[in-house]
Design a protein around this motif. Structure first.
Motif, PDB file in Angstrom:
ATOM      1  N   PRO A   5      85.794 -43.717  28.333  1.00  0.00           N
ATOM      2  CA  PRO A   5      84.875 -44.009  29.987  1.00  0.00           C
ATOM      3  C   PRO A   5      85.555 -44.856  29.565  1.00  0.00           C
ATOM      4  O   PRO A   5      86.111 -46.653  29.136  1.00  0.00           O
ATOM      5  N   ARG A   6      85.430 -45.934  31.320  1.00  0.00           N
ATOM      6  CA  ARG A   6      86.592 -46.949  31.953  1.00  0.00           C
ATOM      7  C   ARG A   6      85.828 -47.374  32.615  1.00  0.00           C
ATOM      8  O   ARG A   6      85.869 -48.129  34.090  1.00  0.00           O
ATOM      9  N   HIS A   7      83.962 -47.701  32.865  1.00  0.00           N
ATOM     10  CA  HIS A   7      83.322 -48.186  33.559  1.00  0.00           C
ATOM     11  C   HIS A   7      83.389 -49.558  32.996  1.00  0.00           C
ATOM     12  O   HIS A   7      83.672 -50.520  32.618  1.00  0.00           O
ATOM     13  N   PRO A   8      83.400 -50.534  34.341  1.00  0.00           N
ATOM     14  CA  PRO A   8      83.244 -52.081  34.229  1.00  0.00           C
ATOM     15  C   PRO A   8      81.883 -52.004  33.565  1.00  0.00           C
ATOM     16  O   PRO A   8      80.288 -51.647  33.223  1.00  0.00           O
ATOM     17  N   ALA A   9      82.463 -53.707  32.090  1.00  0.00           N
ATOM     18  CA  ALA A   9      80.926 -53.956  31.937  1.00  0.00           C
ATOM     19  C   ALA A   9      80.786 -55.161  32.001  1.00  0.00           C
ATOM     20  O   ALA A   9      80.687 -55.442  32.852  1.00  0.00           O
ATOM     21  N   LEU A  10      79.272 -54.203  32.011  1.00  0.00           N
ATOM     22  CA  LEU A  10      78.182 -55.345  32.634  1.00  0.00           C
ATOM     23  C   LEU A  10      77.923 -56.491  31.053  1.00  0.00           C
ATOM     24  O   LEU A  10      76.912 -56.292  29.921  1.00  0.00           O
ATOM     25  N   PRO A  11      77.959 -57.187  31.177  1.00  0.00           N
ATOM     26  CA  PRO A  11      77.772 -58.463  30.426  1.00  0.00           C
ATOM     27  C   PRO A  11      76.317 -58.977  30.336  1.00  0.00           C
ATOM     28  O   PRO A  11      75.893 -59.033  31.408  1.00  0.00           O
ATOM     29  N   VAL A  12      75.989 -59.253  28.831  1.00  0.00           N
ATOM     30  CA  VAL A  12      74.357 -58.575  29.331  1.00  0.00           C
ATOM     31  C   VAL A  12      74.322 -59.802  27.752  1.00  0.00           C
ATOM     32  O   VAL A  12      74.651 -59.543  26.998  1.00  0.00           O
ATOM     33  N   GLY A  13      73.637 -61.112  27.572  1.00  0.00           N
ATOM     34  CA  GLY A  13      72.956 -61.975  26.996  1.00  0.00           C
ATOM     35  C   GLY A  13      72.558 -61.624  26.040  1.00  0.00           C
ATOM     36  O   GLY A  13      72.053 -62.174  25.145  1.00  0.00           O
ATOM     37  N   ASP A  14      71.161 -61.208  26.562  1.00  0.00           N
ATOM     38  CA  ASP A  14      70.090 -60.700  25.868  1.00  0.00           C
ATOM     39  C   ASP A  14      69.300 -60.027  26.539  1.00  0.00           C
ATOM     40  O   ASP A  14      69.732 -59.059  27.277  1.00  0.00           O
ATOM     41  N   GLU A  24      68.180 -52.018  36.897  1.00  0.00           N
ATOM     42  CA  GLU A  24      69.756 -52.274  38.596  1.00  0.00           C
ATOM     43  C   GLU A  24      69.790 -50.634  38.547  1.00  0.00           C
ATOM     44  O   GLU A  24      70.280 -50.215  39.363  1.00  0.00           O
ATOM     45  N   ALA A  25      70.354 -49.762  37.135  1.00  0.00           N
ATOM     46  CA  ALA A  25      70.453 -48.403  36.810  1.00  0.00           C
ATOM     47  C   ALA A  25      69.728 -47.657  37.511  1.00  0.00           C
ATOM     48  O   ALA A  25      70.544 -46.652  36.994  1.00  0.00           O
ATOM     49  N   GLY A  26      68.855 -47.881  37.501  1.00  0.00           N
ATOM     50  CA  GLY A  26      67.747 -46.712  38.250  1.00  0.00           C
ATOM     51  C   GLY A  26      66.906 -46.193  36.744  1.00  0.00           C
ATOM     52  O   GLY A  26      65.977 -45.088  36.551  1.00  0.00           O
ATOM     53  N   GLY A  27      67.194 -47.132  35.570  1.00  0.00           N
ATOM     54  CA  GLY A  27      66.375 -46.445  33.960  1.00  0.00           C
ATOM     55  C   GLY A  27      65.526 -47.137  33.854  1.00  0.00           C
ATOM     56  O   GLY A  27      64.765 -48.717  34.145  1.00  0.00           O
ATOM     57  N   ARG A  28      64.498 -47.442  33.229  1.00  0.00           N
ATOM     58  CA  ARG A  28      63.513 -47.922  32.898  1.00  0.00           C
ATOM     59  C   ARG A  28      63.491 -47.922  31.248  1.00  0.00           C
ATOM     60  O   ARG A  28      64.845 -47.474  30.189  1.00  0.00           O
ATOM     61  N   LEU A  29      63.188 -48.869  30.705  1.00  0.00           N
ATOM     62  CA  LEU A  29      63.070 -49.846  29.334  1.00  0.00           C
ATOM     63  C   LEU A  29      61.853 -49.321  28.408  1.00  0.00           C
ATOM     64  O   LEU A  29      61.229 -50.049  28.278  1.00  0.00           O
ATOM     65  N   ASP A  77      77.488 -45.272  30.107  1.00  0.00           N
ATOM     66  CA  ASP A  77      77.590 -44.965  31.386  1.00  0.00           C
ATOM     67  C   ASP A  77      76.781 -46.106  31.940  1.00  0.00           C
ATOM     68  O   ASP A  77      77.863 -45.944  33.096  1.00  0.00           O
ATOM     69  N   ILE A  78      76.464 -46.739  32.272  1.00  0.00           N
ATOM     70  CA  ILE A  78      75.864 -47.748  32.895  1.00  0.00           C
ATOM     71  C   ILE A  78      76.916 -49.370  32.703  1.00  0.00           C
ATOM     72  O   ILE A  78      77.088 -49.973  33.405  1.00  0.00           O
ATOM     73  N   GLY A  79      78.002 -49.250  31.749  1.00  0.00           N
ATOM     74  CA  GLY A  79      78.138 -50.076  31.355  1.00  0.00           C
ATOM     75  C   GLY A  79      77.645 -51.417  30.610  1.00  0.00           C
ATOM     76  O   GLY A  79      78.857 -52.163  29.781  1.00  0.00           O
ATOM     77  N   VAL A  80      76.422 -50.791  30.042  1.00  0.00           N
ATOM     78  CA  VAL A  80      75.981 -51.909  28.500  1.00  0.00           C
ATOM     79  C   VAL A  80      76.528 -51.986  27.413  1.00  0.00           C
ATOM     80  O   VAL A  80      76.916 -52.893  26.397  1.00  0.00           O
ATOM     81  N   ALA A  98      79.922 -58.313  25.414  1.00  0.00           N
ATOM     82  CA  ALA A  98      80.879 -59.342  23.658  1.00  0.00           C
ATOM     83  C   ALA A  98      82.006 -59.831  23.937  1.00  0.00           C
ATOM     84  O   ALA A  98      82.858 -60.181  23.320  1.00  0.00           O
ATOM     85  N   GLY A  99      82.280 -59.097  25.003  1.00  0.00           N
ATOM     86  CA  GLY A  99      83.897 -59.125  25.343  1.00  0.00           C
ATOM     87  C   GLY A  99      84.932 -58.430  25.119  1.00  0.00           C
ATOM     88  O   GLY A  99      84.424 -56.731  24.402  1.00  0.00           O
TER      89      GLY A  99
END
Length: 160
Positions: A5-14, A24-29, A77-80, A98-99
């Motif tokens: 997969p080559r989805h753009p990475a979504l940086p998440v710090g926490d 934002e991707a339409g999902g639930r936690l 799929d969402i890039g996380v 994480a880079g």
């Protein structure tokens, strides 16, 4: 054929950033999705789905393996999340934010070296100049001999 997969990475710090990306991707936690993300934040490096399901060896609560796989796929799929194959075993997962990394795996001692993908820029440029191919080193590792094994091979006269 397997396609990385080559989805753009979504940086998440926490976990809060991850929850926002999920919404934002339409999902639930959901509780299982939260458990997967908590395990990825707690892990010291890439981990298998089985390690996540096992609660990282007892450090976290266990989760159903099927749910772990389903959530890892969706988060990728969402890039996380990204996964990498470092050997003949199952893929290993890590947070995408994480880079980007390239991995080097020693064919003799099985040691793994992680490099910032930016350090491989010249190699990618040379491959593209030689063939027109745009290479990525973040899904499958580069195999060879680590410095210690290369030195011992040279001393013993063995061919690698």
């Amino acid at each position: 054929m397997t396609v990385a997969p080559r989805h753009p990475a979504l940086p998440v710090g926490d976990l809060e950033d991850a929850a926002r990306a999920v919404r934002e991707a339409g999902g639930r936690l959901t509780a299982p999705r939260r458990a997967v993300l908590e395990a990825l934040f707690a892990a010291d490096g890439p981990v298998s789905a089985e390690q996540i399901a096992d609660g990282l060896g007892g450090r976290l609560p266990t989760t159903e393996a099927v749910s772990v796989y389903r959530n890892l796929d969706w988060l990728e799929d969402i890039g996380v999340v990204r996964h990498v194959h470092l050997g003949h075993g199952a893929g290993l997962y890590q947070l995408a934010g994480a880079g980007e990394h390239a991995y080097l795996v020693c064919e003799r001692c099985a040691g793994v070296t992680r490099l910032d993908a930016a350090r491989m820029r010249r190699v990618r440029t040379e491959i593209e100049k030689a063939s027109g191919f745009r290479a990525h080193f973040d899904h499958f590792p580069i195999h060879g001999l680590c410095p210690a094994c290369a030195t011992s091979t040279a001393r013993s006269g063995d061919a690698a």
